[in-house]
Design an enzyme around this catalytic site. Structure first.
Site, short mmCIF file in Angstrom:
data_model
loop_
_atom_site.label_atom_id
_atom_site.label_comp_id
_atom_site.label_asym_id
_atom_site.label_seq_id
_atom_site.Cartn_x
_atom_site.Cartn_y
_atom_site.Cartn_z
N ASN A 9 0.87 -1.17 0.00
CA ASN A 9 0.00 0.00 0.00
C ASN A 9 0.91 1.22 0.00
O ASN A 9 1.47 1.58 1.03
CB ASN A 9 -0.89 -0.03 1.25
CG ASN A 9 -1.74 1.23 1.37
OD1 ASN A 9 -1.78 2.06 0.45
ND2 ASN A 9 -2.42 1.38 2.50
N TRP A 10 1.05 1.82 -1.18
CA TRP A 10 2.00 2.92 -1.31
C TRP A 10 1.47 4.21 -0.68
O TRP A 10 2.19 5.20 -0.59
CB TRP A 10 2.32 3.17 -2.79
CG TRP A 10 3.07 2.05 -3.45
CD1 TRP A 10 3.63 0.94 -2.83
CD2 TRP A 10 3.36 1.91 -4.85
NE1 TRP A 10 4.24 0.14 -3.76
CE2 TRP A 10 4.09 0.70 -5.02
CE3 TRP A 10 3.08 2.68 -5.97
CZ2 TRP A 10 4.54 0.27 -6.26
CZ3 TRP A 10 3.52 2.24 -7.22
CH2 TRP A 10 4.25 1.05 -7.36
N LYS A 11 0.20 4.22 -0.31
CA LYS A 11 -0.43 5.42 0.27
C LYS A 11 -0.16 6.62 -0.65
O LYS A 11 -0.14 6.45 -1.87
CB LYS A 11 0.05 5.63 1.70
CG LYS A 11 -0.18 4.36 2.55
CD LYS A 11 0.01 4.55 4.01
CE LYS A 11 -0.22 3.21 4.73
NZ LYS A 11 -0.12 3.29 6.17
N GLU A 97 -6.84 4.66 7.79
CA GLU A 97 -6.69 6.09 7.48
C GLU A 97 -7.95 6.64 6.82
O GLU A 97 -8.33 7.79 7.05
CB GLU A 97 -5.44 6.28 6.59
CG GLU A 97 -4.17 6.11 7.41
CD GLU A 97 -2.98 5.53 6.65
OE1 GLU A 97 -2.94 5.61 5.42
OE2 GLU A 97 -2.08 4.98 7.32
N GLY A 233 2.99 -1.02 4.25
CA GLY A 233 3.05 0.41 3.93
C GLY A 233 4.48 0.81 3.60
O GLY A 233 5.00 0.54 2.52
N GLY A 234 5.14 1.44 4.55
CA GLY A 234 6.48 2.01 4.34
C GLY A 234 7.46 1.07 3.66
O GLY A 234 8.20 1.46 2.74
P1 13P Z 1 3.17 0.50 7.64
O1 13P Z 1 3.68 -0.80 7.05
O2 13P Z 1 3.89 1.70 7.12
O3 13P Z 1 3.07 0.44 9.13
O4 13P Z 1 1.66 0.66 7.09
C1 13P Z 1 0.78 -0.40 7.20
C2 13P Z 1 -0.44 -0.09 6.44
O5 13P Z 1 -1.20 0.79 6.80
C3 13P Z 1 -0.68 -0.83 5.19
O6 13P Z 1 -1.98 -0.60 4.72
#
Ligand code: 13P
Length: 250
Positions: A9-11, A97, A233-234
């Protein structure tokens, strides 16, 4: 046997150049991943680039969100049909989020899951508790409520077409991963909740863990019997790190 799924999930991260580099790295390394399925969820504006780059590769991609509407005067929204127009496979629904920053309710999330399915997408339904809820020992009731809203909307049999991601909100982007035992407990709880309604659906349900999963903690999490992959995410923004997580998944 459930095929592991690791989704990035690249956000709201990336640029044309950084995404081109990341995709090159993933395409070069995907052959070394054994059995796990890989997917990435880019910011919407980069979907054409990602769709082109990943065509004819084993790497799938998905949206980060979709509208409950089909089309029309909904400024800023993207429909499920638009995602499938570019050959999306997945769409993340109800990420914490979206729930906390954009006011998405359990009901709206359930409607979005139904819409994703109607458009031929596989929804990745996110559930998970806040830190305050965990401390108040409400983890199971919160996850149950989030899950129930979706099951009530689409029916238990249709849950076979859904991927669930357990993402404890306190572990997202904080570097504070759930321990493998904490994660396994909730994953087993989710599977059990489904199993009381349909054992077959529960057995086939892929339940991903998300929340500060990294190359160095992925193997321990993935080794848990009810963890079937990750929503990253990250660590999904670096090809080497993401591929290492994918290899840990199988
Ligand atoms: P992180 O891996 O950055 O904690 O994020 C997790 C996430 O929200 C994936 O959707």
């Amino acid at each position: 046997m459930r095929q592991p799924l690791v989704t990035g999930n690249w956000k709201m991260n990336g640029s044309k150049q950084s995404i081109a580099d990341l995709l090159d790295g993933l395409k070069q390394g995907v052959g070394e991943v054994n059995s796990a399925e890989l997917a990435v969820c880019p910011p919407a504006i980069y979907i054409p680039q990602v769709a082109d780059s990943l065509a004819n590769t084993p790497i799938k991609w998905g949206g980060q969100n979709l509208s409950v509407e089909n089309q029309g005067a909904f400024t800023g929204e993207i429909s499920g049909d638009m995602l499938t127009d570019f050959n999306a496979r997945y769409v993340i629904v109800g990420h914490s989020e979206r729930r906390s920053l954009y006011g998405e309710t359990d009901t709206l999330v359930a409607d979005k899951v139904a819409k994703a399915l109607a458009c031929g997408l596989t929804p990745i339904l996110c559930v998970g508790e806040l830190l305050s809820e965990r401390e108040a020992e409400q983890t199971e009731s919160v996850v149950n409520r989030q899950l129930d809203a979706v099951v009530a909307k689409i029916g238990i049999d249709t849950m076979a077409q859904v991927v669930v991601a357990y993402e404890p909100v306190w572990a997202i982007g904080t570097g504070k991963t759930a321990t493998p035992e904490q994660a396994q407990d909730v994953h087993a709880f989710i599977r059990q909740r489904i199993a009381v309604q349909n054992v077959q659906v529960a057995d086939g349900l892929r339940i991903l863990y998300g929340g500060s999963m990294k190359a160095d903690n992925a193997a321990d999490l993935m080794a848990q019997p009810d963890i079937d992959g990750g929503l990253i995410g990250g660590a999904s923004l670096k090809a080497v790190e993401f591929l290492a997580i994918c290899k840990a998944a199988g």
